[in-house]
Design an enzyme around this catalytic site. Structure first.
Site, PDB file in Angstrom:
ATOM      1  N   SER A 135      17.174 -57.099  16.129  1.00 51.82           N
ATOM      2  CA  SER A 135      16.935 -58.534  16.274  1.00 51.82           C
ATOM      3  C   SER A 135      17.377 -58.946  17.667  1.00 51.82           C
ATOM      4  O   SER A 135      18.264 -58.308  18.261  1.00 51.82           O
ATOM      5  CB  SER A 135      17.729 -59.307  15.224  1.00 51.82           C
ATOM      6  OG  SER A 135      17.710 -60.695  15.490  1.00 51.82           O
ATOM      7  N   TYR A 148      25.756 -61.492  11.227  1.00 48.23           N
ATOM      8  CA  TYR A 148      24.424 -60.933  11.437  1.00 48.23           C
ATOM      9  C   TYR A 148      24.274 -60.405  12.860  1.00 48.23           C
ATOM     10  O   TYR A 148      23.825 -59.271  13.078  1.00 48.23           O
ATOM     11  CB  TYR A 148      23.372 -62.002  11.153  1.00 48.23           C
ATOM     12  CG  TYR A 148      21.949 -61.536  11.320  1.00 48.23           C
ATOM     13  CD1 TYR A 148      21.372 -60.658  10.422  1.00 48.23           C
ATOM     14  CD2 TYR A 148      21.169 -61.996  12.388  1.00 48.23           C
ATOM     15  CE1 TYR A 148      20.054 -60.237  10.573  1.00 48.23           C
ATOM     16  CE2 TYR A 148      19.861 -61.586  12.545  1.00 48.23           C
ATOM     17  CZ  TYR A 148      19.298 -60.704  11.643  1.00 48.23           C
ATOM     18  OH  TYR A 148      18.005 -60.291  11.802  1.00 48.23           O
TER      19      TYR A 148
END
Length: 279
Positions: A135, A148
């Site tokens: 990501s 995250y």
């Protein structure tokens, strides 16, 4: 026809990747956690798609799938492993319980490592490739996105080491880093105020509640304006099959913008941008 194992294949990028590779005529082992998802894939996709029940946090589950793949491939090896499974945990570092951090890293980092440990020999037999779905949060994390973001930073570190370790066997290792994508991950884990409020307690709500409400509002808008997983799937396809795959793929317009800004601007300028756009 290549053979590819994809984790997290029930929805989002994983499901889109299964559809694309199936349409191209490849054999796809689609890792899902629920039997209902396996049944749906069997009904919707061709016989080339083989759903397998797979929990990347369970070594026994992984070993069972490795046996299924090895038996079906009959010594021919595995052409591609796509480490896509992931969850998103959010919350203030000061108050988020450690068990939530452990869950985040068990799935997003250790689960990927466990898959590499279980399947690299089969990938080596086919001189195949390994693709990790990271990501842009693995390049720059946002307020309340530390669990995250740090997990995706860790994945990038794993990729950087692994690609050099496997180079003698000509196994290519790539990292695909999407920006915002319209997937269920936004509604499952990020920005859910009521769940966060319960986790961080009254003092956490007192200190961070207003900003967490703002985060929830921001996240609620993402599925409606974020692009489909098509760009990420295209990057995964290139990483699996192109003669010269890239080491890193910034997948999507917003991802490419962030990558360009990170190259061009000092850390203080990027921090100011995050501050202005975050909750």
């Amino acid at each position: 026809m290549a053979s590819v194992l994809i984790t997290g294949a029930s929805s989002g990028i994983g499901a889109a990747c299964v559809r694309r590779l199936d349409a191209l005529g490849h054999e796809v082992f689609a890792g899902v956690r629920r039997s209902t998802d396996a049944e749906r894939l069997t009904a919707e996709r061709s016989e080339r798609v083989v759903p397998v029940i797979l929990d990347v946090t369970d070594e026994g589950s992984i070993a069972g799938v490795a046996e299924v793949v090895a038996e079906r491939r009959n010594g021919r090896g595995l052409d591609g492993l796509v480490n896509n499974a992931g969850i998103a945990v959010s919350g203030p570092v000061e108050f988020l319980p450690l068990e939530r951090w452990r869950e985040q890293f068990e799935v997003n980092v250790l689960g990927q490592v466990a898959m590499v440990k279980a399947f690299t020999q089969q990938v080596r037999a086919a001189r195949g490739r390994i693709v990790f779905v990271g990501s842009m949060a693995g390049r720059i994390a946002t307020p309340f996105g530390a669990p995250y973001g740090s997990s995706k930073h860790a994945v990038a570190g794993v990729v950087e080491s692994l690609r050099e370790e496997l180079r003698p066997w000509h196994i290519r290792v790539s990292l695909v880093e999407p920006g915002a994508v319209a997937t269920p991950i936004w509604t499952r884990g990020i920005g859910a105020y009521d769940r966060l409020a319960e986790l961080i307690g009254p003092r956490g709500v007192e200190l961070y509640g207003e900003r967490l409400r703002a985060l929830e509002e921001q996240v609620a808008e993402i599925p409606g304006r974020a692009p489909t997983p098509a760009r990420a799937v295209s990057a995964i396809e290139h990483a699996l099959f192109a003669p010269r795959p890239r080491l890193r793929y910034a997948a999507g317009a917003d991802a490419r913008v962030v990558a360009a800004l990170l190259r061009a601007l000092p850390d203080t300028a990027m921090a100011a941008i995050v501050r202005r756009t975050g909750p």
